[in-house]
Design a protein around this motif. Structure first.
Motif, PDB file in Angstrom:
ATOM      1  N   ARG A   1       0.976  -1.260   0.127  1.00 12.43           N
ATOM      2  CA  ARG A   1       0.039  -0.005  -0.089  1.00 12.43           C
ATOM      3  C   ARG A   1       0.798   1.223  -0.001  1.00 12.43           C
TER       4      ARG A   1
ATOM      5  N   ALA B   1       2.873   4.538  -9.042  1.00 12.09           N
ATOM      6  CA  ALA B   1       1.768   5.191 -10.180  1.00 12.09           C
ATOM      7  C   ALA B   1       1.940   6.578 -10.355  1.00 12.09           C
ATOM      8  N   ARG B   2       2.759   7.246  -9.613  1.00 12.30           N
ATOM      9  CA  ARG B   2       2.625   8.579  -9.954  1.00 12.30           C
ATOM     10  C   ARG B   2       3.373   9.135 -11.207  1.00 12.30           C
TER      11      ARG B   2
ATOM     12  N   ALA C   1       2.920   1.151  -3.870  1.00  9.92           N
ATOM     13  CA  ALA C   1       2.300   1.208  -5.236  1.00  9.92           C
ATOM     14  C   ALA C   1       1.902   2.767  -5.457  1.00  9.92           C
ATOM     15  N   PRO C   2       1.375   3.721  -4.907  1.00  8.18           N
ATOM     16  CA  PRO C   2       0.872   4.998  -5.149  1.00  8.18           C
ATOM     17  C   PRO C   2       2.558   5.564  -5.674  1.00  8.18           C
ATOM     18  N   GLU C   3       3.426   5.448  -4.840  1.00 10.95           N
ATOM     19  CA  GLU C   3       4.663   5.968  -5.322  1.00 10.95           C
ATOM     20  C   GLU C   3       5.043   5.479  -6.653  1.00 10.95           C
TER      21      GLU C   3
ATOM     22  N   ARG D   1       0.118   2.120 -14.859  1.00  8.49           N
ATOM     23  CA  ARG D   1      -0.833   1.388 -13.884  1.00  8.49           C
ATOM     24  C   ARG D   1       0.102   0.378 -13.131  1.00  8.49           C
TER      25      ARG D   1
END
Length: 66
Positions: A45, A52-53, A48-50, A58
């Protein structure tokens, strides 16, 4: 470095920490879509956002053992 990975999908195990995370992040920077697997759901968690920036990437995070 341009590895011509645009539109390709990379699957990385151990993608929440260490070498696996670094490899997944670099593949994302190289324009690949990334699927990361790891046993550590909390680490996924965070990772992943790091990744996907980057525009147009994706990242799919999957927790579990392989």
């Amino acid at each position: 470095m341009d590895l011509n990975l645009g539109g390709k999908v990379a699957v990385v195990t151990g993608g929440s920490i260490g070498i696996g995370r670094a490899i997944a992040a670099e593949l994302s920077r190289e324009q690949a879509h990334v699927v990361i697997f790891a046993r550590d759901a909390e680490g996924l968690r965070a990772s992943a956002p790091e990744m996907a920036r980057h525009p147009g990437r994706r990242v799919i995070a999957c927790a579990g053992g392989m």
